[in-house]
Structures are given as structure tokens and as C-alpha cells.
Design an enzyme around this catalytic site. Sequence first.
Site, PDB file in Angstrom:
ATOM      1  N   GLU A  88      21.392  65.940  19.594  1.00 29.47           N
ATOM      2  CA  GLU A  88      20.455  64.958  20.164  1.00 29.47           C
ATOM      3  C   GLU A  88      19.877  64.021  19.117  1.00 29.47           C
ATOM      4  O   GLU A  88      19.516  62.889  19.419  1.00 29.47           O
ATOM      5  CB  GLU A  88      19.290  65.688  20.853  1.00 29.47           C
ATOM      6  CG  GLU A  88      19.690  66.598  22.004  1.00 29.47           C
ATOM      7  CD  GLU A  88      19.871  68.033  21.546  1.00 29.47           C
ATOM      8  OE1 GLU A  88      19.893  68.927  22.391  1.00 29.47           O
ATOM      9  OE2 GLU A  88      19.999  68.241  20.308  1.00 29.47           O
ATOM     10  N   ASP A  91      37.512  36.460  -4.350  1.00 33.83           N
ATOM     11  CA  ASP A  91      38.138  35.378  -5.086  1.00 33.83           C
ATOM     12  C   ASP A  91      37.844  35.578  -6.566  1.00 33.83           C
ATOM     13  O   ASP A  91      37.168  36.532  -6.958  1.00 33.83           O
ATOM     14  CB  ASP A  91      37.675  34.015  -4.576  1.00 33.83           C
ATOM     15  CG  ASP A  91      36.177  33.786  -4.792  1.00 33.83           C
ATOM     16  OD1 ASP A  91      35.528  34.659  -5.393  1.00 33.83           O
ATOM     17  OD2 ASP A  91      35.671  32.744  -4.356  1.00 33.83           O
ATOM     18  N   ASP A 148      16.476  70.821  16.104  1.00 34.34           N
ATOM     19  CA  ASP A 148      16.439  69.360  16.073  1.00 34.34           C
ATOM     20  C   ASP A 148      15.361  68.857  15.127  1.00 34.34           C
ATOM     21  O   ASP A 148      15.573  67.894  14.371  1.00 34.34           O
ATOM     22  CB  ASP A 148      16.181  68.804  17.477  1.00 34.34           C
ATOM     23  CG  ASP A 148      17.393  68.941  18.378  1.00 34.34           C
ATOM     24  OD1 ASP A 148      18.495  69.174  17.848  1.00 34.34           O
ATOM     25  OD2 ASP A 148      17.237  68.835  19.611  1.00 34.34           O
TER      26      ASP A 148
END
Length: 933
Positions: free
Chosen positions: A348, A391, A759
Amino acid sequence: MSSVPEGSAAAGPGRTSPGTSASVTPFPAVGTSPSGPVPEVVGTELGTADPPPGTGPDSPQVKTSLQILRSLDSGPRGLVEARAEERLTRFGENVLPAWRPVSRPRRFVRSLRDPFTSVLLCLGLVSAVVSAWGTACVILALVGVSCLLRSTEEHRADRSTAALRELVATTATVVRRASADAAPREREVPVADLVPGDVIRLGPGDLVPADVQVLRAGGLTVHQSALTGESAPVAKHPLDAPDPALDGAGPFARPQLCFQGSSVTSGSGTAVIVATGGDTRFAAAHDGRARQRGASAFDRSVQGISWTLIRFMLLTPPLVLMANAALRGRGLETLPFAVAVAVGLTPEMLPVIVTTALARGAARLARTSGVIVKRLPALHDLGAVDVLCLDKTGTLTEDRPVVEEAVDGSDLPDPGVLGWAALSALWTLQLAELPAPDALDEAVLDAADEAGGWGPSAAYEGVAALPFDPVRRVATAVLRRPGRVGIHTLVTKGAVEAVLERCALDGDERERLLALAGRKAESGLRLLAVARADRPARPGAYTPADERGLTFVGLVALRDVPTPSAADALGVLARRGVTVKVLTGDHPGTAARVCQDLGLRTDAVGGVDGIVTAELVDALSDAELARVADRATVFARCTPEHKARIVSALRAAGHTTGFLGDGVNDLPALHAADVGICPRNAVDVAREAADVVLAEKDLTAIDRAVREGRHSSGNIATYLRITLSSNLGNVIAMLTAGLMPPFLPMLPAQVLVQNLCFDAAQLAFAFDRPAASALRRPTVLRSRDFLRFITGFGLLNAAADLATFGVLALALHNAAGTDGEAAFHAGWFTENLLTQALVLVLLRTGRSAAERRAGGPLRAAAAGLAVVGVLLPVTPLGPLLGMSALPPLYYLLLGSVLGLYAVGLTAARRRYERRHPAGVEQERSVRKAGAEL
């Protein structure tokens, strides 16, 4: 623009003609008509919030410059500041509606679109339908907390990114006056502050900031591909007399109109704004979709992992229901448990941690290195970059080349060649009103000054200019000499091949001069060819068609000076696993010389030359180009289309590519790359297209950006590995154990509370500092590698959980009934949180013990998780969740299981690191590449 494809043509700003006092422009001054000056209109003010009738780009009536200025109540000297402020209040900022900030409530609702959040919401609704209100409330609480955290972090990240973007906000050069009687003054203002009636200046590389009508132009061409899809530049010029032929033409066919979303390719001009913000054609046609871009490398990686997990999650509840119905005769009463198990597999916190980690990394990069990340996922893509295309000029070499010699067609020194080249550069800059000098032109002008004179060319005055563009590859100044009536002199300089094509030469002489230029270029010199011709004077405008039948004058040879930090920076990038490819418009010999000076290898690899020309690129199919691009180091004589095709070929070969550019000719490649990078002093259109803006064009800054990208990506990758392997192990164990005892191994509420605790601990990943080993190679989230990792370590975690099942059976063999069930639930709850704490510590990125000990935030989070797992069952909250105190024997036996699990986890991690393809062997190859460089 420069006289070779890599530059932008100009001459030194502020220089005055050597021996002249004025120039004669080939086009009317701002606000003039063929009959004379246009008086400024100072009468009525705009009286409504709508643009004046007939002033918009869709107006069926074609208006001249004088008519449009009058209808807008403006003039060639621009608006008065007070009037501009009043119009800004009335019309609003010049910002597209889709670009405006998103409110917090809307951002919260948008968070529900995340696939994991959507699945959780569906599972919560299913629980509510079957009256499992406890499970439904906990799931919906998880959804609400996740969305709140994500929307808050996104709001904070967007606000931080917006503040950073202000440092490189696109501006426009506007002509305004302090009061009605004051002299007009040019100044830079943010594009958002422009209003209808403002008079602005346009130059090469500028974005057209609003819908405008051209009042004055010199060789002005624009790209309208964002609106029309046509790739070729379109010429634009003012309309100083009514043209009935344009009455039925569409807006894009009118040469006097330019539209927001276009960009100036070449030339310069002055224009008046006729529409801003949501009233522009760009806003009407695209409605914000122009800012959308394809999925980045990061998005593709996370989506691949996410959808694999979502499929497994959606299969879990039906499997649990069927298994319990078949083996235990249970029905829908096990649905809450099945839903809770599916929720247990969900990461989650993924959206929250991704947003937080990337936002913190972007802010840290801006604070310490002045590097601005405009698009947060680009920071991860920077960490995944394994090929950097760039470049040569300004990156590997200094922005200012040095004139080595000026010779005639016989290779003899000739100061007159330098004089003509300098005169062309000077008047191109002054007459074309170019915004910035080109490095080659500045070098020519400096060399002419140092030589002590400009030769016979000093007496000439400028008449007109045709600035450089990447297609013609030349710039031309039209001059006249006082006292020489009726004659104009065209002086053209640019790429050798392009100039010789315009000279009146026979085939043998052209081949001889090309061979001479080739020998000089192979020695590493950059060349400008110079030619001129005398033509009868004429009042009309000069065009590229006049660049014919010229007389060759000579060659100006320049040499590049390598940037002092380039060699060291190339070595660092090589050791980080980043391969550098040079994409240049220069001669192959010039590029080879610079690479040789810097130690960048250009020898053949796998049968492919290290230096490839554009001619070979044109002859290759996309598949063949992908193979060649993978092995070659330098691509010479590249046009903008070549650069974009090479970058696309590298991406097709599986590389994550970055492209560093700063000019209009770099725009296609910036769009084609995974990460577009430009310096802060790049042209507007390049800054707007880039994902990352550097404080300066420096490879060292890119290395710092790559390192910070890997820092953030390493935290995200570690989070995914640890979380998914732990979640998968718990789910497998619960599915297996759920079929053994006569009761559920954990109640739905206990599963969800355990998930909530894990969590909370996972938020530490956003603040962790990954080990040094995570910064040594590109960070790539490969679905197959992740699935292999989480499957192996998930099974190990499941084995520890099932071993705990046996421990619980032994420790609680005398317990019975409800007390036994509550103790069993408490024991497994405690074991799950303790194993998750071990996983946080032992699976953190890093090979050495010292590296793993450095994970301060994760170690603190793991300690907190372990404390909750041990103490929660014995607190007053324990009985409410259906848990009770455990006997001391259980903790003794659990300690043995956890010790064995830690040993097995460490051994499995070491085995994985030895066999992982992105592990030790790749690091050795990276170090070897750096040593060879």
C-alpha cells in the site's frame, strides 16, 4: 545559428562595425509600412475581458500590422507598464488551464486511480457487502491513510518542483514603457505575465509564448509540428498590405501568424501578442494533452510488477474460499479472512514511498548541485541510465574554440579570409537580431581583433542577413561599400560542403578543395569555408536562392580545447556503468581528435567501427542501427533527425538513455531519450523539453544527478524487494496454516493491524541512505528479477512462519478452547512482526556488514516493529483484537526459530548476490571499463 550544424548562428553582441556608422535593414522598422511610419494608437482601452473582435487567430479578416496594433490599442513602442498590469488582471496569466495547480481534494480523489488502491477499495466494499464491518473499516482506513499520505506528498513535491522550475522559467523579451512619454525598453519577463497587445522579440530557439502576429522578420522560420504535425519549418513574415488571397486561408497558412507551442528555428522577428492562456490555438487544440508523454522507464517497470501482483491478489480470495469449503466445509464466513490475506499482499505504501523518495532526492539535488528535476520519475530514470548521448562542444570541449589558421584555396595563409569571415559573423548577428553569439563566430571575431585589423573588409556596411539554419548549414551577410554605388557583396560562411555547393567551381576544383578540407579535418580541426560574390543592388529581400555562383575565398580552421574536468568525469561515469556516445555535427576527424585527447576509446568493437558517419546511419535499417549504435562511440555529421534516430535505436536495444543538448537542433533527441538533459543557459525550447536542467553544461553535474537518481531508486527497489518477499511469505503461510487447525490462524482484524504496523515501518525507506554498492551500477527494476527474488525469499519466510506453527502447537498443547485460539493468534502475530523486522535489517541493500549497519532509519523502524510485536498482545488492546498473553516457553522456542531464520536469510542473500546478474560480475566489468578508460 552557427556555421556548422552543432552551433547557433550569431556574432558577438554589442560589437560595432569596424569603420561604419550605420546599417541599412532589409525590412521596415517595427510599426512602419511602405508609405511611412505608423503612429502609435493611444486612444481607447480594451473595455471587456474578451479579446477585441477580429484580433484572434481564427478571425476571418486578414489584418495588416497597422490594423492589428490599432485593434489591440497597442503600438510599436509596446504597452505602458500600468496598462500591461491592468490587462494581466483582466485577462489572467498566460498559463494553459491544464497547467494550473491541482487542489488537494482533487489530488486525493486522483490517488484512488492507483491500481493497488483501487483493488483495496474493491476488497473493502466486498467486505461491507457481506457485513464484515470490522474488516471493511480497517481496509477503508488503509485506503484513506494511503490516499492522504500520497496526496500530501504529491502536493509537497509539486510545490517544491514548481519552486525549482521558477529558477528556469521560460521568459520572453518584451518591449514596454514606464510611462506614456518614456522611451521603450526591452526586458525579460516571465511568459505568464504577457498580455494581449505586448510587443515581443523572437530569436532562434525561442518558444512562441502566445498567439502572435509578426510585425517584422528577418529570415524567420518556425516549427509548428505541435499543432499541425508538419516537421518542416515554416517561413513567417509581416503583412504590411491587405492580401485578399489570404482571406480564405486557414490560420496556419497565414505567414504573419505564429502560435503558442511553436518554436523559432532560425532568424528573428518582432511580433504583437493577440491571444494568451486559454484563448490560444494551442489550448483549444490540445486541452493539456501536449504535456502528456509516453510512459517512462520507471513507469513501465513499476507497472509490470504491480499488475503481476494484482493478478495474484485477485486470485487469492477465490482460492481461499474454495480450499476452506472443500477441506473444512466453511462457507462465506471465511471471506473476511480471504480478503485480509489479499490485502496482506498489497504494497500500500508504494505510491507514498515513491513520491517521497523522488521528491526528497530532487530537492537535495537542487540544493547541493543546482540541478533541477522538472519531472519526478525522471530522477529514477537518471539512476537507470546506462547510455549517455551528448554533443561535443561545451561538454567535452570548451564553448570557445580557438582559430588555428586562415588559408586560401592553395592552403597558404591569408588574413583576408579571416576578415571576410569576421565581417559576415558581425553583420549576421546585428542585422538578424540574434539573441546570443555563437562560439565559432565569437572565436572568429576575437581572432580578427587580435590580428590587428580586418583588412579590406573593414570598409563594408551591412544591408541584410540570412542567418544560419541546420538545413542550409550556412549563414550569409549582404554588404555594401560606401562610394561603390549599385553593388552588394554577399559573404557566405558555413560547413565546407554546403559552401562549396554554392560556389561556381568545376568538379576537379571542388574535389581538390574537399580533399584539402578533409586532410585538415582529419587532423582534428573544425573548418569554416568562406565565399563571396558581387551582385547588383536591389531593394527586395534576399533569400537562400541568392546563395549561388559564389567565389571561394578560403578556409578558417579552429581547434577545440578539451574541458579540464571532462576526462575525469568520463572515467567516473564509466565506473558507474554509464557508456558515453558522442553525437556531433562535426567532421569525424574532429570528433576523433577530441575523443583521443580525453582517452575515450574509438576503436572497432564487434566488427563495428568506433566512429560512424551519418551516411552509414542513413543506409542502415532500424534493427541494424540498434546493433551499430550499441558498439560505436562517435556519430559524426549528424543532423537533428540522425540524433533522434540513434537515441531511439539505443532505447530499442534495451538501454535507458539520457541525452544532453542545448540547441534547437537537439530538440528531437531530447524528446526521444528516456531523460532529456540541458544546461540552464540552453535555448528556451530545449529547456522546456528537457526533464533535467543543469546549473551548467558539465559532465560532473550529470554524475551527481545520476548518483542521486540511484540513491532514490535504490531505496524504492529495496522497499519493493523487502516488502513483497515478506508479504508473499506471510500470505503463503496463512493460506497453508488456514487449512490445518479447526480455526483461522489469524483473525481478519489481526491481519490488517499487522499489515498497518508493517506499512508504518516501511515509511523509513524514503529516508534511508542506500549503501555505496547501490550507486555503482544503473538501477533497473526488472519484473523477472523481482519475481525471482520475492519468490525465493518469500518461501523462506513462509518456512519460518510454518515452523512457528509447530512451536505454537508444542507451547500451547495444554491450552484449549477460546484461550488456546487467542494465544495462537497472539503467537503468530508476534512472530510475523519479528520476522518482518529481521527482513528489514538483513535484506537491506549492501554487501558488507558495515554497509548494512549504515541503515539508520530502517534499523530504528525494525526495532519499533519488534517492540510492537512483542508488547501489543499483552496490552489492553490485545484482548480487543482477540489475543492473549503467551507462556515463556513460546518465547524461548520462537527465539530459536528466529535465529535459524536469520542464518538462513543471510545465507540465501549471499547466494543470491553471487548468482544475481547485476551483482558482483557486473561491478567487476564496470570497474574494468573505468580502468581501461
